[in-house]
Enzyme design. Structure first.
Site, short mmCIF file in Angstrom:
data_model
loop_
_atom_site.label_atom_id
_atom_site.label_comp_id
_atom_site.label_asym_id
_atom_site.label_seq_id
_atom_site.Cartn_x
_atom_site.Cartn_y
_atom_site.Cartn_z
N TRP A 12 -91.77 37.97 -41.83
CA TRP A 12 -93.16 38.04 -41.38
C TRP A 12 -93.61 36.72 -40.73
O TRP A 12 -94.27 36.73 -39.70
CB TRP A 12 -94.06 38.44 -42.56
CG TRP A 12 -95.44 38.91 -42.20
CD1 TRP A 12 -96.57 38.66 -42.91
CD2 TRP A 12 -95.84 39.74 -41.09
NE1 TRP A 12 -97.65 39.28 -42.30
CE2 TRP A 12 -97.23 39.94 -41.19
CE3 TRP A 12 -95.17 40.31 -40.01
CZ2 TRP A 12 -97.96 40.69 -40.26
CZ3 TRP A 12 -95.89 41.07 -39.07
CH2 TRP A 12 -97.25 41.24 -39.21
N GLY A 134 -102.73 44.69 -42.93
CA GLY A 134 -102.79 45.99 -42.26
C GLY A 134 -101.39 46.55 -42.10
O GLY A 134 -100.41 45.93 -42.53
N ALA A 138 -92.81 43.59 -39.74
CA ALA A 138 -92.31 42.50 -38.89
C ALA A 138 -91.34 43.03 -37.84
O ALA A 138 -91.35 42.58 -36.68
CB ALA A 138 -91.62 41.47 -39.77
N LYS A 189 -100.87 48.86 -52.56
CA LYS A 189 -100.10 49.91 -51.85
C LYS A 189 -98.60 49.74 -52.13
O LYS A 189 -97.84 50.71 -52.06
CB LYS A 189 -100.41 49.92 -50.34
CG LYS A 189 -100.21 48.59 -49.62
CD LYS A 189 -98.87 48.40 -48.99
CE LYS A 189 -98.62 46.98 -48.58
NZ LYS A 189 -97.40 46.72 -47.88
N THR A 246 -96.35 51.93 -45.56
CA THR A 246 -95.44 51.46 -46.61
C THR A 246 -94.78 52.61 -47.36
O THR A 246 -93.65 52.48 -47.81
CB THR A 246 -96.20 50.56 -47.61
OG1 THR A 246 -96.96 49.62 -46.86
CG2 THR A 246 -95.27 49.80 -48.49
N ARG A 253 -89.42 47.59 -48.22
CA ARG A 253 -88.50 47.26 -49.32
C ARG A 253 -89.01 47.86 -50.65
O ARG A 253 -88.22 48.15 -51.53
CB ARG A 253 -88.30 45.76 -49.42
CG ARG A 253 -89.49 44.99 -49.85
CD ARG A 253 -89.31 43.51 -49.72
NE ARG A 253 -89.36 43.07 -48.35
CZ ARG A 253 -89.51 41.81 -47.98
NH1 ARG A 253 -89.57 40.88 -48.88
NH2 ARG A 253 -89.57 41.47 -46.71
#
Ligand SMILES: NC(=O)c1ccc[n+]([C@@H]2O[C@H](COP(=O)([O-])OP(=O)(O)OC[C@H]3O[C@@H](n4cnc5c(N)ncnc54)[C@H](O)[C@@H]3O)[C@@H](O)[C@H]2O)c1
Length: 335
Positions: A12, A134, A138, A189, A246, A253
């Site tokens: 990121w 948001g 990446a 989240k 996500t 991940r």
């Protein structure tokens, strides 16, 4: 043009440094890891974490915090959330009065249950603090795939400086005063994403995933409101937006770790296979504690904790969730 320092050279930090350099800012990236800095200098590519994305020649890399932070007007804190406190503690002596620190790490601190902006403010009281969050992987931002995020700060001008600094034709930035809503949405989240991955690992379907995401955002909303945030934020980019990406993306991940748990792997096996920091694991514990503290019902968070820390069977936990006491969809709607 601003002098910008990015703390953290993982996927990121690297992707955001590209956005900032492409916007004409003077960017220096700091990493704690000398080998990582050497790799970035030699190849201009984060070969381990963002392979195939070449960094502009104008970006500098260093392990020297004083050099990195010396003149920085804007500092991006892009280390994984468990390292935010230690990084900001070391950085604090070199952060100018009034510099803006933008947190982009998503998590809640273990044991203290503090959010990242609270930690930054504690460690670096001379700074102005903001958050940028948001649906933004990446892997896509690094490849200039259109992305939208929200810049939050209690100070409108600070939020607008962050918006101006990052915004371009493929990276749209909104502003918001609801810092706690943005932070909790972005952290929690990850807990729901662990459950979403488990659903896929168990071989359940789209109906199940949609139900989990909908009830997940309901659960997060209850906590956000109890902690002084706003429901509108949960309907926005850092709420439902980030939850969708996500819970459904191959890049997540947290979802991937949940998938392995759903396939019957143990906690340790799943963590070893994912290799990177799975922040949802930390946030799961924190969410459970915050839910108890604020008297908020969080059944999905409880289920995730049971699987992670009590060795509960994923399939049994999912049946228990479905067979909880009957209830109405919203306590607020009257007959
Ligand atoms: N990757 C994404 O797409 C993405 C998107 C939005 C937000 N985020 C958030 O950004 C943060 C960083 O995530 P990432 O994906 O870049 O992680 P990453 O695993 O790719 O990078 C980890 C980096 O952290 C640094 N690091 C490791 N140990 C450290 C230590 N002890 N102290 C200081 N720095 C250390 C190193 O530079 C390492 O490369 C996380 O909180 C994540 O939730 C990530």
């Amino acid at each position: 043009m601003k002098k910008v320092c990015v703390l953290g050279a993982g996927s990121w930090g690297t992707a955001l440094s590209i956005v900032l350099a492409n916007n004409g800012h003077d960017v220096i990236v700091w990493s704690i890891d000398p080998e990582e800095v050497l790799m970035l200098k030699d190849y201009r590519e984060q070969r381990d974490k963002l392979p195939g994305v070449i960094l502009p020649n104008t970006i500098e890399f260093t392990t020297d915090l004083e050099l990195a932070l010396g003149d920085a007007e804007l500092i991006v804190c892009a280390v994984p959330s468990p390292f935010v406190r230690s990084t900001m503690k070391s950085a604090a002596p070199f952060v100018k009065n009034g510099a803006i620190v933008v947190d982009v790490a998503k998590g809640i601190e273990d044991h203290t249950y503090k959010t990242m902006t609270e930690i930054i403010k504690e460690e670096c009281p001379q700074a102005q603090v903001a958050i940028l969050s948001g649906p933004s992987h990446a892997e896509e931002v690094g490849r200039k795939i259109p992305t939208t995020v929200v810049a939050g700060s209690k100070n409108k001008e600070v939020a607008e400086v962050v918006q101006d600094t990052f915004m371009n034709e493929v990276f749209r930035v909104y502003t918001s005063p609801d810092v706690i809503g943005i932070e909790l949405g972005g952290s929690l989240k990850n807990v729901i994403a662990l459950a979403a991955g488990a659903i896929d690992g168990l071989g359940f379907g789209d109906n199940t995933k949609a139900a989990l995401m909908t009830r997940g955002i309901a659960e997060i909303s209850r906590l956000v409101i109890a902690m002084g945030g706003h429901i509108e934020t949960l309907a926005g980019l850092s709420g439902i937006g980030d939850l969708i990406v996500t819970c459904t993306s191959k890049h997540s991940r947290n979802r991937n770790a949940g998938f392995l748990l759903g396939q019957g792997k143990t906690y340790q096996e799943a963590m070893d296979e994912v290799k990177m920091v799975v922040e949802g694991v930390y946030s799961a514990k924190a969410a459970l504690a915050l839910g108890k503290k604020y008297g908020v019902s969080m059944p999905i968070v409880e289920a995730v904790n049971a699987v992670l820390f009590e060795d509960a069977d994923v399939r049994e936990v999912s049946v228990k969730l479905l067979m909880r006491d009957r209830t109405s969809e919203s306590e607020k709607l009257e007959w």
